[in-house]
Design a protein around this motif. Structure first.
Motif, short mmCIF file in Angstrom:
data_model
loop_
_atom_site.label_atom_id
_atom_site.label_comp_id
_atom_site.label_asym_id
_atom_site.label_seq_id
_atom_site.Cartn_x
_atom_site.Cartn_y
_atom_site.Cartn_z
N THR A 95 0.83 -1.21 0.00
CA THR A 95 0.00 0.00 0.00
C THR A 95 0.86 1.26 0.00
OG1 THR A 95 -1.69 -1.21 1.24
CG2 THR A 95 -1.87 1.19 1.18
N TRP A 96 1.94 1.23 0.78
CA TRP A 96 2.84 2.39 0.80
C TRP A 96 3.50 2.61 -0.55
CZ3 TRP A 96 7.99 1.64 -0.29
CH2 TRP A 96 8.77 2.79 -0.28
N LEU A 97 3.92 1.53 -1.22
CA LEU A 97 4.60 1.69 -2.50
C LEU A 97 3.67 2.29 -3.55
CD1 LEU A 97 7.08 1.23 -4.26
CD2 LEU A 97 6.26 -1.08 -4.73
N VAL A 98 2.43 1.84 -3.57
CA VAL A 98 1.48 2.40 -4.54
C VAL A 98 1.26 3.89 -4.27
CG1 VAL A 98 -0.92 2.30 -5.34
CG2 VAL A 98 0.35 0.19 -4.92
N ARG A 99 1.14 4.25 -3.01
CA ARG A 99 0.95 5.68 -2.68
C ARG A 99 2.22 6.48 -2.99
NH1 ARG A 99 -2.04 5.16 3.26
NH2 ARG A 99 -4.00 4.25 2.49
N ALA A 100 3.39 5.90 -2.71
CA ALA A 100 4.64 6.62 -2.97
C ALA A 100 4.84 6.86 -4.46
CB ALA A 100 5.81 5.84 -2.38
N LEU A 101 4.51 5.86 -5.28
CA LEU A 101 4.64 6.04 -6.73
C LEU A 101 3.67 7.10 -7.24
CD1 LEU A 101 5.02 2.32 -7.89
CD2 LEU A 101 6.80 4.06 -7.74
N ASP A 102 2.46 7.11 -6.69
CA ASP A 102 1.49 8.13 -7.11
C ASP A 102 1.95 9.52 -6.68
OD1 ASP A 102 -1.33 8.84 -8.08
OD2 ASP A 102 -1.36 9.59 -6.02
N GLN A 103 2.47 9.63 -5.46
CA GLN A 103 2.95 10.92 -4.98
C GLN A 103 4.16 11.38 -5.79
OE1 GLN A 103 1.45 12.82 -2.81
NE2 GLN A 103 2.99 14.45 -2.92
#
Length: 542
Positions: free
Chosen positions: A368-376
């Motif tokens: 979940t963190w990786l998906v959010r970090a890539l989007d950010q």
């Protein structure tokens, strides 16, 4: 003073650098190639991460597209498929009836085939084995003869032959040239010192001490290495490299030796001094220079070990319909990953051990963190790129001469971020524009004050102005650095002479003395060489 114990409550704020926050900061400064490698590692490490399919209608984990659903229903329900085909029988029914049909007696079969069953030739055992092997289906991936696998992508790079490196090429020759163990040891040591261009260090004095060998033995092995292929290898400087190649061509005479020993004069195009040193006329000197130009100054690059990676832009800038500029991310460089929530929900029902539960919980949090970090990361790159385009709109409209001074703080204040964040975002990122592809850091240039107190000028724009002045100078009136300073101040640019010299050297533009000599030689050569029309007119019959 009495010492007592008491309890106190304090409220404070502090920034805690968690591992995930540090990883998110690291993702900002990664290039698209490094980011793709990082995501591939995470996909292998985390079972709850999966690669999203391409296209706007990409299926989400746990869901099924309509086409896939129809295909599954047709396989599962034979009656529905039979009704849809318009017949009362299924698709496999004719084949099953043919296989189960009774062919009749021997006489009926012979009448149907119009031949006797005894009229056959028995196969040899070898032929029968070959026929069975030929009719057998392929059992391995390589037996398909280069066809693509149905389960995974076909990797053409797996069939590419290994590239021969320069060290391997030299080691193969050394194994044949040297028979004594000591010579082989010295030769391998020197081969390990050869750089990618094919040169050895200028000082080999420590080689004998480290190997415990005599200096004469090292020199003898070096002389033998310099006879290896490609010609010019294992040289210690450019002059020695060219001399080795000329000896190979049997063209290293005293005149050529004098020319090779004075390459600095050749670089300065001081042909008058070279003619005196070599003792030749103009025609012979031109031929000698032509022979040197045909040599290879870096013979080791034929065995390059590094592959050139194509630069892929991260941001596209296109003209908009209203006269502005459209800024968009390159979707091909953005990794598409998602969290498989369905798989995690199924696992959570069957897992009983505490260690397994904590492991999959950590995997879910990391995914979940990786998906959010890539989007950010994508949003931050787009925000920074949009502000750069807004600040440098004159460059996109009119060119380099209208590039404005810009620093990280101006962009950071405009988008309300820290300077360090902008610095990480602009590192290793490229922007494709109507004027070419540039690194994002290209648009951040120092400011040079204006001579009349007006708006400051960009350092890159000043470099462009200096190059334009030098390109347009008259061969009979070469501009010195002082003259360039005067012309720039007349154009409203306040700049020092040493700054002009620094910019000129950074652009690899020679000094005024060297440019005057080069342009005079070019002009004299052009005047001495007859044009094509004159030669054709002289050759024409009267």
């Amino acid at each position: 003073m009495a010492l007592t114990q008491r309890l106190e409550f304090r409220q404070s704020q502090s920034l805690v650098m968690t591992p995930q926050l540090m990883q998110a900061i690291k993702l900002l400064q990664l290039s698209n190639l490094d980011l793709a490698t990082f995501v591939e590692d995470e996909l292998e490490r985390n079972p709850l991460l999966e690669r999203a399919a391409d296209g706007p209608e990409a299926p989400v984990a746990g869901e099924q597209t309509a086409e896939r659903a129809e295909f599954s229903e047709s396989e599962g329900g034979g009656e529905d498929f039979a009704d849809a085909s318009g017949g009362g029988e299924s698709f496999e029914a004719p084949q099953e009836d043919w296989m189960s049909r009774d062919l009749g007696s021997r006489t009926e079969i012979e009448q149907t085939l119009d031949t006797g069953l005894d009229n056959v030739f028995s196969e040899e055992p070898a032929e029968a084995a070959a026929r069975n092997a030929q009719d057998a289906p392929p059992t391995t991936y390589t037996e398909w003869g280069g066809g693509a696998s149905s389960d995974e992508d076909y990797n053409l790079e797996a069939f590419v032959a290994a590239e021969t490196t320069l060290a391997d090429h030299l080691a193969e020759q050394a194994a044949v040239a040297f028979t004594a163990p000591a010579d082989r040891m010295i030769g391998q040591y020197l081969i390990d010192l050869v750089d990618e261009a094919g040169y050895l260090p200028a000082d080999l004095g420590q080689a004998a001490d480290r190997l415990g060998a005599e200096q004469a033995d090292v020199e003898a092995v070096l002389n033998e290495l310099q006879k290896f292929d490609p010609p010019g290898i294992c040289a210690r400087n450019l002059s020695e490299c060219l001399a080795i190649q000329l000896r190979e061509l049997d063209r290293y005479d005293p005149a050529m030796q004098a020319l090779i020993e004075h390459l600095d004069l050749l670089a300065k195009r001081d042909f008058i001094a070279l003619r005196k040193l070599c003792g030749v006329d103009d025609e012979d000197l031109v031929d000698m220079i032509g022979e040197i130009r045909r040599l290879d100054p870096k013979p080791g690059l034929k065995f390059g070990t590094t592959r050139t990676q194509t630069m892929v832009p991260d941001v596209y800038v296109r003209p908009g319909p209203d006269g502005g500029w459209l800024v968009e991310l390159n979707s091909d460089t953005l990794p598409r990953v998602l969290v498989n929530q369905v798989y995690y929900a199924e696992l959570s029902k069957t897992i009983r051990k505490d260690g397994d539960k904590s492991y999959f919980t950590d995997c879910l949090q990391n995914a979940t963190w990786l998906v959010r970090a890539l989007d950010q990361r994508a949003r931050t790159i787009l925000k920074v790129a949009t502000e750069i385009v807004r600040q440098q709109d004159g460059f996109f409209t009119h060119g380099v001469a209208h590039l404005r001074p810009l620093n990280l703080k101006a962009v950071a204040d405009a988008i309300q971020m820290h300077e360090s964040t902008v610095s990480r975002v602009t590192a290793n990122k490229y922007m494709a524009t109507n004027r070419g592809t540039f690194e994002l850091k290209y648009f951040f240039t120092a400011s040079i004050a204006s001579a009349d107190g007006g708006e400051a000028h960009s350092a890159e724009a000043v470099r462009h102005h200096i190059k334009q002045l030098i390109d347009a100078e008259d061969p009979q009136a070469i501009l010195s650095d002082d003259t360039i300073v005067e012309k720039l101040r007349a154009a409203g640019i306040d700049i020092a002479r040493r700054t002009v010299a620094k910019y000129r050297e950074a652009m690899r533009i020679p000094s005024s003395v060297q440019r005057r000599r080069d342009k005079q030689n070019m002009l004299a050569h052009a005047l001495s060489t007859p044009s094509g029309s004159d030669r054709s007119r002289d050759a024409a019959p009267a």
